[in-house]
Design a protein around this motif. Sequence first.
Motif, PDB file in Angstrom:
ATOM      1  N   LEU A  65       3.396  -1.056 -11.062  1.00 31.91           N
ATOM      2  CA  LEU A  65       2.611  -2.059 -10.334  1.00 31.91           C
ATOM      3  C   LEU A  65       1.498  -1.406  -9.523  1.00 31.91           C
ATOM      4  O   LEU A  65       0.376  -1.915  -9.464  1.00 31.91           O
ATOM      5  N   VAL A  66       1.784  -0.253  -8.924  1.00 32.40           N
ATOM      6  CA  VAL A  66       0.777   0.465  -8.141  1.00 32.40           C
ATOM      7  C   VAL A  66      -0.329   0.993  -9.048  1.00 32.40           C
ATOM      8  O   VAL A  66      -1.521   0.852  -8.760  1.00 32.40           O
ATOM      9  N   GLU A  67       0.058   1.588 -10.169  1.00 35.00           N
ATOM     10  CA  GLU A  67      -0.921   2.134 -11.105  1.00 35.00           C
ATOM     11  C   GLU A  67      -1.806   1.040 -11.695  1.00 35.00           C
ATOM     12  O   GLU A  67      -3.009   1.246 -11.874  1.00 35.00           O
ATOM     13  N   LEU A  68      -1.220  -0.107 -11.964  1.00 30.77           N
ATOM     14  CA  LEU A  68      -2.006  -1.218 -12.496  1.00 30.77           C
ATOM     15  C   LEU A  68      -3.054  -1.658 -11.482  1.00 30.77           C
ATOM     16  O   LEU A  68      -4.213  -1.887 -11.834  1.00 30.77           O
ATOM     17  N   GLY A  69      -2.668  -1.731 -10.214  1.00 29.64           N
ATOM     18  CA  GLY A  69      -3.618  -2.074  -9.159  1.00 29.64           C
ATOM     19  C   GLY A  69      -4.746  -1.060  -9.069  1.00 29.64           C
ATOM     20  O   GLY A  69      -5.914  -1.423  -8.938  1.00 29.64           O
ATOM     21  N   PHE A  71      -5.788   0.885 -11.453  1.00 32.44           N
ATOM     22  CA  PHE A  71      -6.561   0.838 -12.691  1.00 32.44           C
ATOM     23  C   PHE A  71      -7.595  -0.290 -12.667  1.00 32.44           C
ATOM     24  O   PHE A  71      -8.727  -0.115 -13.108  1.00 32.44           O
ATOM     25  N   ILE A  72      -7.206  -1.450 -12.124  1.00 30.57           N
ATOM     26  CA  ILE A  72      -8.141  -2.588 -12.094  1.00 30.57           C
ATOM     27  C   ILE A  72      -8.947  -2.639 -10.803  1.00 30.57           C
ATOM     28  O   ILE A  72      -9.800  -3.508 -10.639  1.00 30.57           O
ATOM     29  N   GLY A  73      -8.675  -1.729  -9.886  1.00 26.67           N
ATOM     30  CA  GLY A  73      -9.433  -1.671  -8.636  1.00 26.67           C
ATOM     31  C   GLY A  73      -9.013  -2.709  -7.616  1.00 26.67           C
ATOM     32  O   GLY A  73      -9.812  -3.126  -6.785  1.00 26.67           O
ATOM     33  N   ARG A  74      -7.777  -3.128  -7.665  1.00 27.57           N
ATOM     34  CA  ARG A  74      -7.237  -4.104  -6.706  1.00 27.57           C
ATOM     35  C   ARG A  74      -5.975  -3.542  -6.070  1.00 27.57           C
ATOM     36  O   ARG A  74      -5.465  -2.497  -6.479  1.00 27.57           O
ATOM     37  N   SER A  75      -5.446  -4.257  -5.105  1.00 28.87           N
ATOM     38  CA  SER A  75      -4.246  -3.791  -4.410  1.00 28.87           C
ATOM     39  C   SER A  75      -2.987  -4.134  -5.210  1.00 28.87           C
ATOM     40  O   SER A  75      -3.002  -4.989  -6.089  1.00 28.87           O
ATOM     41  N   VAL A  80       0.945  -8.112  -7.827  1.00 34.70           N
ATOM     42  CA  VAL A  80       2.219  -8.818  -7.702  1.00 34.70           C
ATOM     43  C   VAL A  80       1.992 -10.328  -7.680  1.00 34.70           C
ATOM     44  O   VAL A  80       2.698 -11.081  -8.359  1.00 34.70           O
ATOM     45  N   GLU A  81       1.003 -10.785  -6.912  1.00 33.18           N
ATOM     46  CA  GLU A  81       0.734 -12.223  -6.828  1.00 33.18           C
ATOM     47  C   GLU A  81       0.351 -12.808  -8.180  1.00 33.18           C
ATOM     48  O   GLU A  81       0.833 -13.874  -8.566  1.00 33.18           O
ATOM     49  N   VAL A  82      -0.505 -12.113  -8.926  1.00 34.89           N
ATOM     50  CA  VAL A  82      -0.923 -12.603 -10.244  1.00 34.89           C
ATOM     51  C   VAL A  82       0.267 -12.625 -11.199  1.00 34.89           C
ATOM     52  O   VAL A  82       0.478 -13.613 -11.922  1.00 34.89           O
ATOM     53  N   LEU A  83       1.064 -11.564 -11.200  1.00 32.15           N
ATOM     54  CA  LEU A  83       2.202 -11.500 -12.115  1.00 32.15           C
ATOM     55  C   LEU A  83       3.282 -12.516 -11.762  1.00 32.15           C
ATOM     56  O   LEU A  83       3.921 -13.084 -12.655  1.00 32.15           O
ATOM     57  N   GLU A  84       3.478 -12.803 -10.483  1.00 26.81           N
ATOM     58  CA  GLU A  84       4.429 -13.845 -10.086  1.00 26.81           C
ATOM     59  C   GLU A  84       3.909 -15.225 -10.476  1.00 26.81           C
ATOM     60  O   GLU A  84       4.678 -16.083 -10.926  1.00 26.81           O
ATOM     61  N   LYS A  85       2.620 -15.436 -10.324  1.00 26.40           N
ATOM     62  CA  LYS A  85       2.007 -16.718 -10.681  1.00 26.40           C
ATOM     63  C   LYS A  85       2.184 -17.013 -12.174  1.00 26.40           C
ATOM     64  O   LYS A  85       2.457 -18.149 -12.568  1.00 26.40           O
ATOM     65  N   TYR A 100      11.504  -6.138  -7.666  1.00 26.71           N
ATOM     66  CA  TYR A 100      10.941  -6.984  -8.697  1.00 26.71           C
ATOM     67  C   TYR A 100      11.614  -6.695 -10.028  1.00 26.71           C
ATOM     68  O   TYR A 100      11.884  -5.540 -10.364  1.00 26.71           O
ATOM     69  N   LEU A 101      11.907  -7.775 -10.753  1.00 29.86           N
ATOM     70  CA  LEU A 101      12.459  -7.682 -12.095  1.00 29.86           C
ATOM     71  C   LEU A 101      11.551  -8.445 -13.040  1.00 29.86           C
ATOM     72  O   LEU A 101      10.851  -9.381 -12.633  1.00 29.86           O
ATOM     73  N   LEU A 102      11.582  -8.064 -14.294  1.00 27.00           N
ATOM     74  CA  LEU A 102      10.842  -8.809 -15.297  1.00 27.00           C
ATOM     75  C   LEU A 102      11.568 -10.120 -15.589  1.00 27.00           C
ATOM     76  O   LEU A 102      12.796 -10.167 -15.626  1.00 27.00           O
ATOM     77  N   THR A 103      10.822 -11.179 -15.794  1.00 23.18           N
ATOM     78  CA  THR A 103      11.400 -12.460 -16.189  1.00 23.18           C
ATOM     79  C   THR A 103      11.608 -12.449 -17.701  1.00 23.18           C
ATOM     80  O   THR A 103      11.239 -11.494 -18.384  1.00 23.18           O
TER      81      THR A 103
END
Length: 145
Positions: A65-69, A71-75, A80-85, A100-103
């Motif tokens: 999750l940190v690396e993804l943030g 990579f896209i230049g976001r926190s 987390v908010e986008v993936l939960e949404k 956090y767990l995958l759904t």
Amino acid sequence: MKWYQTVLDLLSPTISGDESTNSLIDQETHHTDPVEIGSDADVEPVHRKQKRKRNRYELDDYFSLVELGEFIGRSRQYVVEVLEKHRIIRWTGQGKRGKYLLTDQGWQYGLMYDPSEITFHNHSSKRLTTSNAQPVLGYDILNFF
């Protein structure tokens, strides 16, 4: 314990039984200021915390999750908010004690990786909630961002 270099210069390498604690230190030698930490005269550099490297878990095909943030230049919080949404991940536990767990839908985008055991957990793993497993996501997840 750390000692100033001026004190270390005054100490003799070996002490015989007679000289052990009775010798006096010349007070005139303390005329120099102590070495500032981080200065050029400091013989031992201050050890700083290493920056977290890009590929934290050394998984070439997955993002944490940190690396993804990063990579896209976001926190991380934005990720987390986008993936939960989109119902890719969900929070388990109470308050700050949880993870956090995958759904069910999230398993098609990633896996749960346990860095302490260096193993992936599958959807039916019994240790999924009790291990240190964290969601790691493949490149397909970039479609949501």
